[in-house]
Scaffold this motif. Structure first.
Motif, mmCIF file in Angstrom:
data_model
loop_
_atom_site.group_PDB
_atom_site.id
_atom_site.type_symbol
_atom_site.label_atom_id
_atom_site.label_comp_id
_atom_site.label_asym_id
_atom_site.label_seq_id
_atom_site.Cartn_x
_atom_site.Cartn_y
_atom_site.Cartn_z
ATOM 1 N N LYS A 1 -76.014 38.757 45.262
ATOM 2 C CA LYS A 1 -75.247 37.842 46.382
ATOM 3 C C LYS A 1 -75.126 38.697 47.493
ATOM 4 O O LYS A 1 -75.279 37.640 48.614
ATOM 5 N N ILE A 2 -75.409 39.673 47.700
ATOM 6 C CA ILE A 2 -75.563 40.266 49.124
ATOM 7 C C ILE A 2 -76.663 39.635 49.732
ATOM 8 O O ILE A 2 -76.852 39.576 50.883
ATOM 9 N N SER A 3 -77.893 39.861 49.157
ATOM 10 C CA SER A 3 -79.443 39.457 49.302
ATOM 11 C C SER A 3 -79.197 37.993 49.963
ATOM 12 O O SER A 3 -79.898 37.828 50.771
ATOM 13 N N ASN A 4 -78.561 37.063 48.896
ATOM 14 C CA ASN A 4 -78.388 35.695 49.493
ATOM 15 C C ASN A 4 -77.721 35.482 50.646
ATOM 16 O O ASN A 4 -78.046 34.722 51.508
ATOM 17 N N ILE A 5 -76.527 36.339 50.673
ATOM 18 C CA ILE A 5 -75.642 36.187 52.088
ATOM 19 C C ILE A 5 -76.575 36.646 53.366
ATOM 20 O O ILE A 5 -76.481 35.933 54.397
ATOM 21 N N LEU A 6 -77.246 37.523 53.226
ATOM 22 C CA LEU A 6 -77.915 38.057 54.242
ATOM 23 C C LEU A 6 -79.255 36.712 54.838
ATOM 24 O O LEU A 6 -79.096 36.940 55.747
ATOM 25 N N SER A 7 -79.586 36.333 53.749
ATOM 26 C CA SER A 7 -80.796 35.452 53.825
ATOM 27 C C SER A 7 -80.266 34.238 54.568
ATOM 28 O O SER A 7 -80.614 33.935 55.540
ATOM 29 N N ASP A 8 -78.745 33.957 54.152
ATOM 30 C CA ASP A 8 -78.105 32.613 54.808
ATOM 31 C C ASP A 8 -77.955 33.078 56.395
ATOM 32 O O ASP A 8 -78.121 32.011 57.060
ATOM 33 N N ILE A 9 -77.540 34.212 56.514
ATOM 34 C CA ILE A 9 -77.238 34.652 57.993
ATOM 35 C C ILE A 9 -78.440 34.869 58.835
ATOM 36 O O ILE A 9 -78.347 34.671 60.038
ATOM 37 N N GLY A 10 -79.591 35.074 58.072
ATOM 38 C CA GLY A 10 -81.031 35.344 58.761
ATOM 39 C C GLY A 10 -80.981 36.796 59.219
ATOM 40 O O GLY A 10 -81.549 37.334 60.103
ATOM 41 N N VAL A 11 -80.456 37.675 58.450
ATOM 42 C CA VAL A 11 -80.596 39.302 58.694
ATOM 43 C C VAL A 11 -81.718 39.883 57.872
ATOM 44 O O VAL A 11 -81.686 39.686 56.805
ATOM 45 N N LYS B 1 -84.215 42.626 56.262
ATOM 46 C CA LYS B 1 -84.006 43.819 55.828
ATOM 47 C C LYS B 1 -84.291 45.080 56.664
ATOM 48 O O LYS B 1 -83.516 45.961 56.578
ATOM 49 N N VAL B 2 -85.131 44.814 57.553
ATOM 50 C CA VAL B 2 -85.444 45.604 58.772
ATOM 51 C C VAL B 2 -84.324 45.936 59.566
ATOM 52 O O VAL B 2 -84.064 47.076 59.674
ATOM 53 N N ARG B 3 -83.892 45.115 60.039
ATOM 54 C CA ARG B 3 -82.719 45.314 60.843
ATOM 55 C C ARG B 3 -81.252 45.917 60.432
ATOM 56 O O ARG B 3 -80.758 46.621 60.884
ATOM 57 N N LEU B 4 -81.334 45.259 58.942
ATOM 58 C CA LEU B 4 -80.109 45.916 58.343
ATOM 59 C C LEU B 4 -80.321 47.402 58.051
ATOM 60 O O LEU B 4 -79.355 48.194 58.085
ATOM 61 N N ALA B 5 -81.629 47.853 57.643
ATOM 62 C CA ALA B 5 -81.947 49.345 57.259
ATOM 63 C C ALA B 5 -81.371 50.098 58.804
ATOM 64 O O ALA B 5 -80.955 51.161 58.548
ATOM 65 N N ARG C 1 -86.051 51.440 55.035
ATOM 66 C CA ARG C 1 -86.348 50.206 54.422
ATOM 67 C C ARG C 1 -86.490 50.208 52.930
ATOM 68 O O ARG C 1 -85.830 49.656 52.223
ATOM 69 N N GLN C 2 -87.171 51.222 52.434
ATOM 70 C CA GLN C 2 -87.248 51.348 51.161
ATOM 71 C C GLN C 2 -85.865 51.903 50.352
ATOM 72 O O GLN C 2 -85.646 51.515 49.412
ATOM 73 N N MET C 3 -85.101 52.790 51.224
ATOM 74 C CA MET C 3 -83.703 53.150 50.726
ATOM 75 C C MET C 3 -82.694 51.974 50.700
ATOM 76 O O MET C 3 -82.151 51.987 49.565
ATOM 77 N N LEU C 4 -82.964 51.077 51.596
ATOM 78 C CA LEU C 4 -82.144 49.906 51.455
ATOM 79 C C LEU C 4 -82.419 49.057 50.192
ATOM 80 O O LEU C 4 -81.602 48.493 49.573
ATOM 81 N N TYR C 5 -83.868 48.984 50.010
ATOM 82 C CA TYR C 5 -84.233 48.240 48.690
ATOM 83 C C TYR C 5 -83.623 48.697 47.484
ATOM 84 O O TYR C 5 -83.200 48.092 46.641
ATOM 85 N N ASN C 6 -83.619 50.230 47.618
ATOM 86 C CA ASN C 6 -83.007 50.715 46.507
ATOM 87 C C ASN C 6 -81.456 50.551 46.389
ATOM 88 O O ASN C 6 -80.922 50.008 45.175
ATOM 89 N N ASP D 1 -74.763 38.885 64.408
ATOM 90 C CA ASP D 1 -75.964 39.155 65.117
ATOM 91 C C ASP D 1 -75.685 40.171 66.203
ATOM 92 O O ASP D 1 -76.172 41.074 66.370
ATOM 93 N N ASN D 2 -74.549 39.889 66.926
ATOM 94 C CA ASN D 2 -74.032 40.845 67.957
ATOM 95 C C ASN D 2 -73.757 42.130 67.434
ATOM 96 O O ASN D 2 -74.083 43.258 68.115
ATOM 97 N N LYS D 3 -73.135 42.332 66.282
ATOM 98 C CA LYS D 3 -72.707 43.527 65.614
ATOM 99 C C LYS D 3 -73.886 44.304 65.412
ATOM 100 O O LYS D 3 -74.154 45.587 65.452
ATOM 101 N N LEU D 4 -74.931 43.631 64.696
ATOM 102 C CA LEU D 4 -76.360 44.092 64.497
ATOM 103 C C LEU D 4 -77.074 44.885 65.891
ATOM 104 O O LEU D 4 -77.455 45.928 65.558
#
Length: 255
Positions: A3-13, A15-19, A26-31, A75-78
């Motif tokens: 669900k979170i992955s789908n939302i991140l995809s919808d927002i356009g975030v 994994k690199v930026r979120l990590a 990035r590997q830890m975020l995937y975990n 996006d601004n928060k990120l």
């Protein structure tokens, strides 16, 4: 956690930026994203993600209204969060580095911190000590850089025909190392031959240690002679220039 992955995809975030925003590799975020529930995340990281998405609990994800205004806000928060993470949250002073240099340094630091946080065994610690020795030695041995390239290619991070250093030397080195890897994985060498090779390896290391010790003793003797000729007992800030000049003179005349 899809669900979170789908939302991140919808927002356009990405994994690199979120990590980078969360301060993890990035590997830890995937975990983290592989966990079934957000409550399985480290509380600090879960709280930071909820603050980013402006939710108070995981169930609020179902009621998110994703529109243009919300996407711009996230996006601004990120951007602000990543800027803070890059500028001051690490163990080193990053002033004077460009953005790419800062990113690779923060990625390395985050990865090392994650590994140590996950695993406090001596194996992890010893591995990092060896890594530190490797980095210290790399500038004096170009083959160590070639070996890093080889591993990057072997693990699929780098294209196999990319040569950023000396093309011919790197090509030859990778071919030889690959042959050794294949020999090792298939067990193609006899124990007696391996024992003999390892014996030569140990002998070469001992020879280098002896040379280093001999050189150290030689320099110590020259330093003591220089101090004696100058009438000093030790090197100080005031006499250092004179002592070093005298050392150079002694070495040039072959005393």
């Amino acid at each position: 956690m899809s669900k979170i992955s789908n939302i991140l995809s919808d927002i356009g975030v990405s994994k690199v930026r979120l990590a980078k925003y969360l301060g993890v590799s990035r590997q830890m975020l995937y975990n983290y994203l592989s966990f079934d529930k957000l409550e399985d995340w480290p509380s600090e990281k879960a709280t930071r993600l909820m603050q980013l998405l402006e939710i108070k609990k995981e169930e609020d994800l179902d009621n998110l209204s994703i529109d243009g205004e919300y996407i711009i806000k996230i996006d601004n928060k990120l951007n602000e969060g990543v800027k803070v993470a890059l500028s001051g949250s690490n163990l080193i002073d990053l002033k004077g580095f460009n953005r790419k240099e800062i990113e690779v340094l923060t990625d390395i630091i985050s990865l090392l911190k994650d590994r140590l946080r996950e695993d406090h065994t001596k194996d992890t610690y010893n591995t990092f000590v060896y890594l530190y020795h490797y980095l210290q030695s790399m500038e004096n041995n170009k083959e160590l850089k070639y070996l890093l390239c080889f591993v990057s290619k072997l693990m699929g991070f780098t294209e196999p025909n990319e040569f950023l250093y000396n093309n011919e030397q790197q090509f030859n080195f990778e071919a030889i190392i690959f042959s050794a890897f294949m020999l090792y994985s298939k067990g193609g060498a006899s124990r007696s031959k391996l024992a003999d090779t390892h014996k030569r390896f140990v002998a070469e290391i001992n020879r280098k240690h002896e040379e280093k010790l001999s050189r150290t003793q030689e320099l110590t003797a020259v330093k003591e002679q220089a101090l004696k000729e100058l009438g000093y007992t030790t090197i100080t800030e005031e006499n250092a220039k004179d002592v070093f000049e005298k050392i150079a003179e002694i070495q040039s005349r072959g005393d």
